[in-house]
Design a protein around this motif. Sequence first.
Motif, PDB file in Angstrom:
ATOM      1  N   MET A 120       0.811  -1.209   0.000  1.00 17.06           N
ATOM      2  CA  MET A 120       0.000   0.000   0.000  1.00 17.06           C
ATOM      3  C   MET A 120       0.851   1.269   0.000  1.00 17.06           C
ATOM      4  O   MET A 120       0.551   2.227  -0.685  1.00 17.06           O
ATOM      5  N   ARG A 121       1.885   1.273   0.802  1.00 23.48           N
ATOM      6  CA  ARG A 121       2.691   2.497   0.938  1.00 23.48           C
ATOM      7  C   ARG A 121       4.020   2.386   0.197  1.00 23.48           C
ATOM      8  O   ARG A 121       5.033   2.934   0.611  1.00 23.48           O
ATOM      9  N   ASN A 156       2.795   9.873   2.506  1.00 25.53           N
ATOM     10  CA  ASN A 156       2.124   8.636   2.886  1.00 25.53           C
ATOM     11  C   ASN A 156       2.883   7.383   2.432  1.00 25.53           C
ATOM     12  O   ASN A 156       2.400   6.271   2.602  1.00 25.53           O
ATOM     13  N   TYR A 157       4.023   7.581   1.820  1.00 33.46           N
ATOM     14  CA  TYR A 157       4.817   6.441   1.343  1.00 33.46           C
ATOM     15  C   TYR A 157       5.919   6.090   2.330  1.00 33.46           C
ATOM     16  O   TYR A 157       6.415   6.948   3.047  1.00 33.46           O
TER      17      TYR A 157
END
Lengths: 203, 234
Positions: A120-121, A156-157
């Motif tokens: 997701m990230r 957000n990564y």
Amino acid sequence: MLAQSAGPPIQPRILILACGALAREILAVLAADQLDHIELQCLPASLHNRPHEIPGQVRSALRQARGRYERVFVGYGDCGTGGQLDAVLAEEGAARLPGPHCYAFYSGAEQFAARGDQDMRTFYLTDFLVRQFDVLVIEGLGLDRHPELRDAYFQNYRTVAYLSQIEDPILLSDARHAADRLGLAFEHRHVGYGDLEAALAGL
Amino acid sequence: MAQDDIILADLDDAALVQQMHEDLYDGLKEEIEQGVMILLGRTWTPYKVLTEALVEGMRIVGEDFRDGILFVPEVLMSANAMKAGMKILRPLLVETGAPRVGKMVIGTVKGDIHDIGKNLVAMMLEGAGFEVVDLGINTDVDKFLKAIDEHQPDLLGMSALLTTTMPYMKVVIETLKEKGIRDKISVLVGGAPLNEEFARAIGADAYCRDAAVAVETAKDFIKRKHNQRSGADA
Ligand code: B12
């Protein structure tokens, strides 16, 4: 007896109409698998950032190629066209690479799906993106002019995952450096050509 | 500082607002903060500063983005400048009782962490007088439900930029139906890969191409809701 005088047996000529981001890799697979009857034509990789233009451009290229090839295969995923590319391909009678984007088909559709939320990230790099990192990521996102935008894009990564096609120490070190520049952790997964190879071999 | 730098405080109101539109366009955060303070000092209400200087300036940015004249980095710079201005205005808006149009819960859906477009929509809605509850990225149906229950919004906004995450919007809408709350809330969806047809297919109330359309659509739904209500009262 006409066929005899025409020399070697005529193979069906196939065209691959692909995203420029896949040019090098498609040529490598075609050469390795001796798929000499297949030709490659590319649309600019920069369409990536304007995906709504992809379906229209693919359609006109398909129409231009009509009649000159036995078949045209499209070297794109959905690529953020939200099904619009598939609608064009259905109308024009052409097939494309499987999956939503190159990160998925390089990984292999099943393996990609299996990772689920784990990635997701994660921001993916491929050989192409490592080579074009400065142009497409740093300049493309305006981080050269406005380094302060780093957070707006990447806060957000957590990780950069380099999904490599070939094993090349220089690319690997460039990929690591790219992750550093984005301030993200680094991971390397050698995935090769994934589903791309099978798709081309099947043509 | 360049010699021909404009002294903002020397400009009359109209010229200052014009200059702020340009500064917003160029993403000049400090100039925007300064402009906001000057207008407030000239006894402009916070609401007037917000709408005439900031929202109007950002509307122009949005138009040029839509028309391919500006690109994502420029829009982000402008948004950052507007955000800085809003930070000054927000507490004052509450204090001065600026009009509240309606309430929206918004989030990027599960599996997706693209949030630039969603943030822009949230900011423009706030600028237009909406109370916005932003659930952020990777929002699952439980989180949406909980927020709807807690905040009782008029509108739900969902954003998706990936082909693989678009279908999740339908999951949320179906769950709203199961819970019997679908009719209480208008569902707006957006994100580059979406279109009208998709929005209709999943049972959303509207697809919005950009932030300006989102604001107009949201206002429209609120108006309709009021009309329905006054119709029912009559
Ligand atoms: C910027 C960008 C990024 C940034 C995101 C930063 C961030 N914080 O969001 C970065 C570089 C980090 C990024 C990462 C990735 N991205 Co990206 N990204 C983009 C890009 C170029 C622009 C998106 C954007 O921000 N646009 C600017 C905003 C203002 O526009 P917008 O989002 O469309 O929003 C407007 C409207 O849609 C609407 N709207 C949006 N949401 C909502 C919600 C509501 C309620 C309403 C009413 C309206 C509305 O209003 C907004 C304002 O006007 C798009 C391509 C494109 N042009 O769309 C690819 C794109 C979406 N990404 C893509 C991909 C593949 C990825 C990655 C997987 C790439 C990678 N190398 O790893 C990762 C994601 C990784 C992961 N784990 O999921 C693909 C998706 C392909 C697909 N099949 O789905 C795209 C289409 C590019 C492409 N053609 O390949 N990306």
